[in-house]
Design a protein around this motif. Structure first.
Motif, PDB file in Angstrom:
ATOM      1  N   ALA A 105       0.832  -1.200   0.000  1.00  0.00           N
ATOM      2  CA  ALA A 105       0.000   0.000   0.000  1.00  0.00           C
ATOM      3  C   ALA A 105       0.868   1.251   0.000  1.00  0.00           C
ATOM      4  CB  ALA A 105      -0.922   0.003   1.217  1.00  0.00           C
ATOM      5  N   TRP A 106       0.384   2.266  -0.652  1.00  0.00           N
ATOM      6  CA  TRP A 106       1.119   3.525  -0.797  1.00  0.00           C
ATOM      7  C   TRP A 106       1.510   4.106   0.550  1.00  0.00           C
ATOM      8  CZ3 TRP A 106      -1.027   8.736  -0.108  1.00  0.00           C
ATOM      9  CH2 TRP A 106      -0.151   9.736  -0.539  1.00  0.00           C
ATOM     10  N   GLY A 134       4.945   3.789   2.184  1.00  0.00           N
ATOM     11  CA  GLY A 134       6.108   4.507   1.685  1.00  0.00           C
ATOM     12  C   GLY A 134       6.985   3.661   0.788  1.00  0.00           C
ATOM     13  N   THR A 135       6.477   2.489   0.423  1.00  0.00           N
ATOM     14  CA  THR A 135       7.195   1.600  -0.496  1.00  0.00           C
ATOM     15  C   THR A 135       6.495   1.663  -1.837  1.00  0.00           C
ATOM     16  OG1 THR A 135       7.722   0.150   1.356  1.00  0.00           O
ATOM     17  CG2 THR A 135       7.988  -0.755  -0.853  1.00  0.00           C
ATOM     18  N   TYR A 136       7.195   2.054  -2.869  1.00  0.00           N
ATOM     19  CA  TYR A 136       6.535   2.356  -4.137  1.00  0.00           C
ATOM     20  C   TYR A 136       6.882   1.407  -5.278  1.00  0.00           C
ATOM     21  CZ  TYR A 136       5.966   6.656  -1.503  1.00  0.00           C
ATOM     22  OH  TYR A 136       5.682   7.566  -0.531  1.00  0.00           O
ATOM     23  N   GLN A 156      10.868   5.991 -11.109  1.00  0.00           N
ATOM     24  CA  GLN A 156      11.376   4.625 -11.202  1.00  0.00           C
ATOM     25  C   GLN A 156      11.774   4.325 -12.644  1.00  0.00           C
ATOM     26  OE1 GLN A 156       9.055   1.670  -8.966  1.00  0.00           O
ATOM     27  NE2 GLN A 156       7.639   3.319  -8.431  1.00  0.00           N
ATOM     28  N   LEU A 193      14.596   2.831  -8.018  1.00  0.00           N
ATOM     29  CA  LEU A 193      13.694   3.903  -7.617  1.00  0.00           C
ATOM     30  C   LEU A 193      14.533   5.009  -6.993  1.00  0.00           C
ATOM     31  CD1 LEU A 193      10.358   3.712  -5.673  1.00  0.00           C
ATOM     32  CD2 LEU A 193      12.225   5.103  -4.784  1.00  0.00           C
ATOM     33  N   GLN A 250      -0.222   5.814  -6.133  1.00  0.00           N
ATOM     34  CA  GLN A 250       0.578   4.998  -7.027  1.00  0.00           C
ATOM     35  C   GLN A 250       0.039   4.971  -8.455  1.00  0.00           C
ATOM     36  OE1 GLN A 250       0.372   1.507  -4.579  1.00  0.00           O
ATOM     37  NE2 GLN A 250       2.477   1.758  -3.902  1.00  0.00           N
TER      38      GLN A 250
END
Lengths: 115, 112
Positions: free
Chosen positions: A96-97, A100-102, B33, B48, B98
């Protein structure tokens, strides 16, 4: 540790038909995004699912719909297929956004041909 | 639109040479990215870089980000034939989650 899987690999449909594509996310991921990639182009964002709900949507008509199941897997449905829907459909999973992991991890894609 | 644009569209080099690809975008971002795609297959995440970072390295890859110019570059050093692929940059808007926007990509050919 299984990566992102998609089924089927290839699909041929006729204009006006409906199609369902499936995606299983990478283990531990709870967010699934779908992209359409036309030949020679970059992927275009269709929508994203999180907690079984559509969280974001790109510029795609209502003919494109989706679903996410409690096990985080997802389906992409396209109704009333048009020739222009022929493309590679990519599923990507992520955390999940808010974490903070994209980074997104992509599946191999489903090649849809509409005749 | 915040679409990223890669430059050049196509690049052909000899094995052992360095390859540089550029990406420009239009709006403020959280992160950028880079992905690689072998012919008609899924995308592989390469690196990234966050909006508060200027440079990142991963093996033979070096990515820079200049937020004042809204641009990024990907450098592949000592290229190999196996690096032949399409390379895409993807951006997400600040505070927009996202919804990643991909450019049209750079098609890299590394000749043996």
């Amino acid at each position: 540790d299984a990566g992102v899987t998609q089924s089927p690999t290839h699909l041929i449909k006729t204009r006006g038909q409906q199609v369902t594509l499936r995606c299983s996310p990478k283990s531990g991921h709870d967010t699934v995004s779908w992209y359409q990639q036309a030949l020679g182009q970059g992927p275009q964002f269709i929508f994203q699912y999180y907690e079984e709900e559509e969280r974001q949507r790109g510029n795609f008509p209502d003919r494109f719909s989706g679903h996410q199941f409690p096990n985080y897997s997802s389906e992409l449905n396209v109704n009333a297929l048009l020739l222009g829907d022929s493309a590679l459909y990519l599923c990507a999973s992520s955390l999940a956004w808010e974490t903070g992991t994209y980074e997104q991890y992509f599946g191999p894609g489903t090649r849809l041909t509409v005749t | 639109s915040q679409q990223g644009e890669e430059d050049p569209q196509a690049l052909s080099i000899q094995e052992g040479e360095n390859a540089t690809m550029n990406c420009s975008y239009k709006t403020s971002i959280n992160n950028l990215q880079w992905y690689r795609q072998n012919s008609g297959r899924g995308l592989v995440h390469l690196i990234l870089i966050r909006s508060n970072e200027r440079e990142k390295h991963s093996g033979r890859l070096r990515v820079t980000l200049d937020t004042s110019k809204k641009s990024s570059s990907l450098l592949i050093t000592a290229s190999r034939a196996a690096d032949t692929a399409s390379y895409f940059c993807a951006t997400d808007a600040e505070n927009y989650g996202q919804n990643f926007v991909f450019g049209p990509g750079t098609r890299l050919s590394v000749l043996p």
